[in-house]
Write an enzyme that holds these catalytic residues in place. Structure first.
Site, PDB file in Angstrom:
ATOM      1  N   GLY A 239       0.769  -1.236   0.000  1.00 33.63           N
ATOM      2  CA  GLY A 239       0.000   0.000   0.000  1.00 33.63           C
ATOM      3  C   GLY A 239       0.799   1.285   0.000  1.00 33.63           C
ATOM      4  N   CYS A 345     -11.841   2.779 -29.462  1.00 38.94           N
ATOM      5  CA  CYS A 345     -13.163   3.367 -29.712  1.00 38.94           C
ATOM      6  C   CYS A 345     -13.986   3.432 -28.432  1.00 38.94           C
ATOM      7  CB  CYS A 345     -13.883   2.600 -30.805  1.00 38.94           C
ATOM      8  SG  CYS A 345     -13.059   2.872 -32.356  1.00 38.94           S
TER       9      CYS A 345
END
Ligand code: LLP
Length: 420
Positions: A239, A345
């Site tokens: 983390g 796209c």
């Protein structure tokens, strides 16, 4: 600190020019600096000097075999979340007795494989998982070494999609439920209770949530011991955040280690750490070529040959990656705002909006900084775009570590049913 610098006006990975690599590999590609990875490992390891510890690199951040092999040589273990990651770690030379298996949804087949390889520890995240593990271990007539992942209910103050340590999270076990589970597990014939684990989230730039979580886990360990349970190890998870943006300040590993010492060292536990991002994040860049510069109604679009399928973090988390020209711009170069986009796209295929960049034209190369963690591993082939190439550099040496997929590769693993 990293080893990507301009030399003679061109961005280099250690002693290798990224322009040269683009000629050899084509674009887009990821490039990793082995010296940067080795340095991060060493700094992390030195920060924990004197503690009985083992760094288990979080394979999910980057599972390139070359990177795993480098970690194996440095003495690291691995934190894995699937059989695939165990197999990759073992293949790269990371010993089974340094592998810890995390994750909320381990299958029985994965448990079977992990037990047959004698891995160091399972971080168990629920009671049904514990029952399944006990059964699988019984079928092999072994004892599964177990730590429970405790949910300390701490807000890690990071992006919602990478927060894991709060009360209503699919991860970890509520502390109130956990005591009963430990007692039950201690009486199970094929479970060996070893320790406690915790992981509250990723990309933490504030160390205070770690301190809060570790304090809660420390008193939980004392409760467990008070109830007659033997606890030998603590896995503090990963983390630790890195600096993606010049406005961010990353904490220091020395301060992080000081928190570990302050909150946990009095318990005399074996300490496991699962860092991912801090090990490899700024050790990798994504190199891409400008295809077109498109003048829109009010914005200028820089259309690259890399897309969200190659680096999904900006689309998925709104993450910031610095984008720099591979050919160094002069210090006084005028900056203009570009929307930096990919060819996919999807409206969301945007790397950066209104990013101030020096003049760039079709054919120019750009590099996304700090793309070594959660970059290539999250890449895919959406829009039937072959998976991009990866290479590693060491001083003046370089090698392709993952060749670009070919169009043939895209097609050959699929079939069209004969009855269709
Ligand atoms: N241990 C466990 C149990 C984890 O779930 C994780 C990351 C780590 C260790 C390593 O955390 P790190 O040191 O890398 O922060 N794809 C996201 C990050 C997802 C992190 C998932 N778990 C991103 O691109 O930001």
């Amino acid at each position: 600190m990293d080893h990507f610098d301009y030399k003679n006006g061109t961005l280099h990975a250690e002693s290798v020019s990224l322009e040269q690599l683009a000629k050899e590999l084509g674009t887009p590609f990821y490039c990793y600096s082995s010296a940067t990875i080795a340095r991060h490992y060493t700094v992390f390891n030195e920060a924990l000097q004197g503690l009985n510890h083992q760094i288990c690199y979080a394979v999910k951040a980057n599972d390139s075999l070359a990177i795993l092999h480098l970690f194996a040589k440095l003495g690291a273990g691995a934190d894995v979340v699937s059989e695939g990651e165990i197999r990759k770690a073992l293949h790269a030379g990371i010993p089974a007795n340094r592998i810890v298996f995390s994750g909320v949804g381990k299958t029985r087949e994965e448990m079977h494989y992990a037990l047959s390889q004698n891995i160091m520890q399972f971080n168990v995240e629920s009671e049904p998982e514990l029952d399944a593990l006990n059964e699988v271990a019984a079928s092999l007539n072994v004892k599964a070494p177990v730590a429970f992942r405790i949910n300390p209910d701490v807000d890690p103050k990071t992006h919602a999609k990478i927060s894991t340590g709060q009360k209503e999270s699919k991860f970890g076990i509520d502390m109130k439920q956990a005591l009963a589970l430990y007692t039950r597990a201690a009486g199970m014939p094929h479970i060996a209770v070893k320790g406690v684990s915790v992981h509250i989230g990723s990309q933490l730039l504030d160390l205070q949530p770690f301190e809060m979580a570790f304090n809660r886990v420390a008193s939980f360990v004392e409760d467990l011991r008070g109830n007659g349970l033997t606890i030998e190890s603590i896995d503090v998870g990963g983390g630790f955040g890195i600096r993606y943006h010049e406005h961010q300040t990353a904490p220091t590993l020395t301060d992080y280690a000081a928190i570990i010492r302050r909150t946990l060292s009095h318990l005399n536990l074996r300490m496991l750490c699962e860092p991912g991002r801090v090990m490899v994040g700024n050790a990798g860049v994504l190199v891409s070529r400008v295809l077109y510069v498109k003048q829109g109604a009010s914005r200028t679009y820089l259309i690259l040959d890399a897309g969200m399928n190659d680096l999904i973090r900006p689309s998925l988390y709104g993450a910031h990656h610095d984008i720099v020209p591979v050919r160094e711009a002069s210090a006084d170069a005028a900056l203009t705002p570009f929307d930096v986009v990919g060819p996919v796209c999807e409206t969301g295929d945007i790397f950066a909006e209104q990013r101030a960049l020096p003049h760039l034209k079709p054919g120019d190369l750009v590099a996304f900084r700090s793309a070594g963690a959660y970059g290539a591993v999250m890449a895919g082939t959406y829009n039937a775009r072959p998976r991009l190439a990866e290479c590693m550099v060491k001083d003046a040496n370089w090698a392709i570590t993952h060749p670009r997929q070919t169009y043939e590769d895209l097609i050959k693993h699929q079939s069209i049913p004969s009855w269709l």
